[in-house]
Design an enzyme around this catalytic site. Structure first.
Site, PDB file in Angstrom:
ATOM      1  N   ARG A  30     -14.926 -48.251 -46.851  1.00  0.00           N
ATOM      2  CA  ARG A  30     -13.671 -48.797 -46.301  1.00  0.00           C
ATOM      3  C   ARG A  30     -13.128 -47.808 -45.263  1.00  0.00           C
ATOM      4  NH1 ARG A  30      -9.863 -47.395 -51.545  1.00  0.00           N
ATOM      5  NH2 ARG A  30      -9.263 -45.321 -50.822  1.00  0.00           N
ATOM      6  N   VAL A  75     -20.290 -37.467 -53.153  1.00  0.00           N
ATOM      7  CA  VAL A  75     -20.670 -36.319 -52.319  1.00  0.00           C
ATOM      8  C   VAL A  75     -20.419 -34.971 -53.003  1.00  0.00           C
ATOM      9  CG1 VAL A  75     -20.408 -37.507 -50.096  1.00  0.00           C
ATOM     10  CG2 VAL A  75     -18.454 -36.265 -51.067  1.00  0.00           C
ATOM     11  N   ASN A 101     -17.846 -38.278 -43.717  1.00  0.00           N
ATOM     12  CA  ASN A 101     -16.510 -38.879 -43.603  1.00  0.00           C
ATOM     13  C   ASN A 101     -15.783 -38.968 -44.948  1.00  0.00           C
ATOM     14  OD1 ASN A 101     -14.447 -41.040 -42.494  1.00  0.00           O
ATOM     15  ND2 ASN A 101     -15.486 -41.977 -44.253  1.00  0.00           N
ATOM     16  N   TYR A 165      -5.793 -30.045 -49.253  1.00  0.00           N
ATOM     17  CA  TYR A 165      -6.425 -30.849 -48.193  1.00  0.00           C
ATOM     18  C   TYR A 165      -6.589 -30.020 -46.910  1.00  0.00           C
ATOM     19  CZ  TYR A 165      -6.982 -35.138 -45.306  1.00  0.00           C
ATOM     20  OH  TYR A 165      -7.425 -36.128 -44.457  1.00  0.00           O
ATOM     21  N   ALA A 166      -5.522 -29.285 -46.547  1.00  0.00           N
ATOM     22  CA  ALA A 166      -5.593 -28.464 -45.332  1.00  0.00           C
ATOM     23  C   ALA A 166      -6.653 -27.376 -45.482  1.00  0.00           C
ATOM     24  CB  ALA A 166      -4.228 -27.843 -45.038  1.00  0.00           C
ATOM     25  N   ALA A 167      -6.728 -26.776 -46.664  1.00  0.00           N
ATOM     26  CA  ALA A 167      -7.734 -25.724 -46.896  1.00  0.00           C
ATOM     27  C   ALA A 167      -9.143 -26.318 -46.780  1.00  0.00           C
ATOM     28  CB  ALA A 167      -7.526 -25.092 -48.276  1.00  0.00           C
ATOM     29  N   LYS A 169     -10.039 -29.073 -45.130  1.00  0.00           N
ATOM     30  CA  LYS A 169     -10.324 -29.527 -43.769  1.00  0.00           C
ATOM     31  C   LYS A 169     -10.499 -28.354 -42.798  1.00  0.00           C
ATOM     32  CE  LYS A 169     -10.337 -33.977 -44.602  1.00  0.00           C
ATOM     33  NZ  LYS A 169     -11.586 -34.767 -44.480  1.00  0.00           N
ATOM     34  N   ILE A 198      -4.161 -42.263 -39.012  1.00  0.00           N
ATOM     35  CA  ILE A 198      -4.985 -43.473 -38.850  1.00  0.00           C
ATOM     36  C   ILE A 198      -4.593 -44.477 -39.941  1.00  0.00           C
ATOM     37  CG2 ILE A 198      -7.349 -44.356 -38.635  1.00  0.00           C
ATOM     38  CD1 ILE A 198      -6.726 -42.110 -36.588  1.00  0.00           C
TER      39      ILE A 198
HETATM   40  P1  NAD Z   1      -9.923 -44.052 -47.379  1.00  0.00           P
HETATM   41  O1  NAD Z   1      -9.319 -43.555 -48.647  1.00  0.00           O
HETATM   42  O2  NAD Z   1      -9.463 -45.339 -46.824  1.00  0.00           O
HETATM   43  O3  NAD Z   1     -11.518 -44.121 -47.534  1.00  0.00           O
HETATM   44  C1  NAD Z   1     -12.243 -43.052 -48.078  1.00  0.00           C
HETATM   45  C2  NAD Z   1     -13.593 -43.556 -48.556  1.00  0.00           C
HETATM   46  O4  NAD Z   1     -14.289 -42.424 -49.122  1.00  0.00           O
HETATM   47  C3  NAD Z   1     -13.482 -44.604 -49.674  1.00  0.00           C
HETATM   48  O5  NAD Z   1     -14.372 -45.672 -49.425  1.00  0.00           O
HETATM   49  C4  NAD Z   1     -13.860 -43.845 -50.916  1.00  0.00           C
HETATM   50  O6  NAD Z   1     -14.439 -44.642 -51.935  1.00  0.00           O
HETATM   51  C5  NAD Z   1     -14.823 -42.818 -50.377  1.00  0.00           C
HETATM   52  N1  NAD Z   1     -14.964 -41.657 -51.241  1.00  0.00           N
HETATM   53  C6  NAD Z   1     -13.983 -41.017 -51.914  1.00  0.00           C
HETATM   54  N2  NAD Z   1     -14.502 -40.022 -52.660  1.00  0.00           N
HETATM   55  C7  NAD Z   1     -15.834 -40.049 -52.458  1.00  0.00           C
HETATM   56  C8  NAD Z   1     -16.911 -39.279 -52.959  1.00  0.00           C
HETATM   57  N3  NAD Z   1     -16.713 -38.298 -53.857  1.00  0.00           N
HETATM   58  N4  NAD Z   1     -18.160 -39.541 -52.515  1.00  0.00           N
HETATM   59  C9  NAD Z   1     -18.367 -40.551 -51.633  1.00  0.00           C
HETATM   60  N5  NAD Z   1     -17.394 -41.329 -51.155  1.00  0.00           N
HETATM   61  C10 NAD Z   1     -16.144 -41.087 -51.568  1.00  0.00           C
HETATM   62  O7  NAD Z   1      -9.705 -42.857 -46.351  1.00  0.00           O
HETATM   63  P2  NAD Z   1      -9.787 -42.826 -44.748  1.00  0.00           P
HETATM   64  O8  NAD Z   1      -8.423 -42.784 -44.221  1.00  0.00           O
HETATM   65  O9  NAD Z   1     -10.743 -43.836 -44.253  1.00  0.00           O
HETATM   66  O10 NAD Z   1     -10.386 -41.345 -44.548  1.00  0.00           O
HETATM   67  C11 NAD Z   1     -11.729 -41.102 -44.172  1.00  0.00           C
HETATM   68  C12 NAD Z   1     -11.836 -39.642 -43.776  1.00  0.00           C
HETATM   69  O11 NAD Z   1     -10.957 -39.378 -42.685  1.00  0.00           O
HETATM   70  C13 NAD Z   1     -11.439 -38.670 -44.876  1.00  0.00           C
HETATM   71  O12 NAD Z   1     -12.261 -37.534 -44.834  1.00  0.00           O
HETATM   72  C14 NAD Z   1     -10.025 -38.298 -44.505  1.00  0.00           C
HETATM   73  O13 NAD Z   1      -9.653 -37.052 -45.027  1.00  0.00           O
HETATM   74  C15 NAD Z   1     -10.122 -38.286 -42.997  1.00  0.00           C
HETATM   75  N6  NAD Z   1      -8.859 -38.429 -42.311  1.00  0.00           N
HETATM   76  C16 NAD Z   1      -8.093 -39.552 -42.454  1.00  0.00           C
HETATM   77  C17 NAD Z   1      -6.898 -39.644 -41.750  1.00  0.00           C
HETATM   78  C18 NAD Z   1      -6.013 -40.842 -41.840  1.00  0.00           C
HETATM   79  O14 NAD Z   1      -4.922 -40.806 -41.243  1.00  0.00           O
HETATM   80  N7  NAD Z   1      -6.406 -41.915 -42.524  1.00  0.00           N
HETATM   81  C19 NAD Z   1      -6.481 -38.605 -40.918  1.00  0.00           C
HETATM   82  C20 NAD Z   1      -7.293 -37.474 -40.802  1.00  0.00           C
HETATM   83  C21 NAD Z   1      -8.475 -37.410 -41.489  1.00  0.00           C
END
Ligand code: NAD
Length: 257
Positions: A30, A75, A101, A165-167, A169, A198
Site C-alpha cells: 500500500r 524486513v 521502502n 524514526y528520525a534515528a 531514517k 505524503i
Molecule cells: P504505509 O504505512 O502506508 O505503508 C507501509 C507498508 O510497509 C505497508 O504495506 C506495511 O504492511 C509495510 N510494512 C510494514 N512493516 C513491514 C515489515 N516489517 N516488512 C515488510 N513490510 C512492512 O506507509 P507509507 O507512508 O507508504 O511509507 C512508506 C515509506 O515511506 C516508509 O519507509 C516511511 O517511513 C516513508 N515515508 C513516508 C512519509 C509519508 O509522509 N507518508 C514521509 C517520509 C517517509
C-alpha cells in the site's frame, strides 16, 4: 541530439525505461510502496512486491501490467530477506533494482518512548534496510550493475515525537552513503530519498491540528502523493541515472526550505 539522449528520450516516451529489469519493492502492499511498484511496472519492470501483509502484496502484484509477484516478507528478519532476494534471482536470473521502502512509525515524546517503540522502528526502518541491501549487494556486485533506492524521510533531520524514526531514517542516510561508496566500483548506485508529507495511511493517522501545521510548511501548497515519490524512484532506478550515487534527495514540495 546525441544518440544516447535520443535512446533515453525514446525509452521515456514509450514507457520502456525499465524494460525487462527485475525489481524488488519492500512495503509494496500500500501507500508509497504500492505507488513505486505501479510506476516501475508501468515503465516495464518485473516487480516483486514484498510486504509483511501478504494479502496486500499479492493484490498489488496481480494488478500490475506486467503482472508482478507478491511475497510475504518481514524486513526485520534476516533469513526472510535473504530468501526473497535469492528467490528473485533464482527465478529471473537477475536482480536489477531494490527499493527499500517498508517502514513503520511508533511516535512518542522521548521521555515517554518505550523500549518496544524504539526497537520496533529501528528493526524495520533501519535494520531491515541493512538486511535487504546486504543480500542484494552480493548479487549486484557480481553482476557489476544495480540500483538501490532507500526511502528515508525528511524527519531524519529531527522531528518532535519521532526520536526512534528520525534515528532510523538518519541511519538510512549513513547506510546509503556508505553502500554507495562501497558498491561504486561495481557500478551499483545507491541513493536515499526523503519524502516530506505524503498522503498515505501513515500520515492519515496524524491529528488534524498537526496535519494542518505540516501542510502549512509545504511551499508547493499540497501533500505529496505516492506517485510524486515513485517518479523519482523510477528515474534513479533507470540506466539514465547511472552517474548519480550517494545522493540524499528531498521529495517534499519544498518542505525543508
Ligand atoms: P504505509 O504505512 O502506508 O505503508 C507501509 C507498508 O510497509 C505497508 O504495506 C506495511 O504492511 C509495510 N510494512 C510494514 N512493516 C513491514 C515489515 N516489517 N516488512 C515488510 N513490510 C512492512 O506507509 P507509507 O507512508 O507508504 O511509507 C512508506 C515509506 O515511506 C516508509 O519507509 C516511511 O517511513 C516513508 N515515508 C513516508 C512519509 C509519508 O509522509 N507518508 C514521509 C517520509 C517517509
Amino acid at each position: 541530439m546525441t544518440p544516447t539522449f535520443r535512446v533515453g528520450l525514446r525509452a521515456l516516451l514509450s514507457g520502456d525505461l525499465l524494460k525487462d529489469k527485475v525489481a524488488i519493492v519492500t512495503g509494496a502492499g500500500r501507500g508509497i510502496g504500492e505507488g513505486i511498484a505501479r510506476k516501475l511496472a508501468q515503465d516495464g519492470a518485473i516487480v516483486i512486491c514484498a510486504d509483511v501483509n501478504e494479502t496486500d502484496a499479492t493484490a498489488v502484484a496481480s494488478s500490475l501490467r506486467p503482472a508482478g509477484i507478491g511475497v510475504r516478507l518481514d524486513v526485520s528478519n534476516a533469513s526472510e530477506c535473504d530468501a526473497v532476494v535469492k528467490d528473485a534471482h533464482d527465478r529471473y536470473g537477475r536482480l536489477d533494482i531494490l527499493v527499500n521502502n517498508a517502514g513503520i512509525n511508533r511516535d512518542a515524546m522521548l521521555h515517554k518512548m518505550s523500549d518496544d517503540q524504539w526497537h520496533q522502528v529501528i528493526a524495520v526502518d533501519l535494520t531491515g534496510v541493512f538486511f535487504m541491501t546486504r543480500a542484494a549487494s552480493r548479487i549486484m556486485r557480481t553482476a557489476g550493475s544495480g540500483r538501490i533506492v532507500n526511502i528515508s524521510s525528511a524527519s531524519w533531520m529531527g522531528n518532535i515525537g519521532q526520536a526512534n524514526y528520525a534515528a532510523a531514517k538518519a541511519g538510512v542516510v549513513g547506510l546509503s552513503r556508505t553502500a554507495a561508496k562501497e558498491l561504486a566500483r561495481s557500478q551499483v548506485t545507491v541513493n536515499a530519498l526523503c519524502p516530506g508529507f505524503i498522503d498515505t495511511t501513515m500520515t492519515r493517522g496524524i491529528p488534524d491540528a498537526i496535519r494542518e501545521q505540516q501542510l502549512a510548511k509545504i511551499p508547493l501548497g499540497r501533500a505529496g502523493q505516492p506517485a510524486d515519490v515513485a517518479a523519482v524512484v523510477a528515474f534513479l532506478a533507470s540506466d539514465e541515472a547511472g552517474y548519480i550515487t550517494g545522493e540524499v534527495i528531498n521529495v517534499g514540495g519544498g518542505y525543508i526550505l
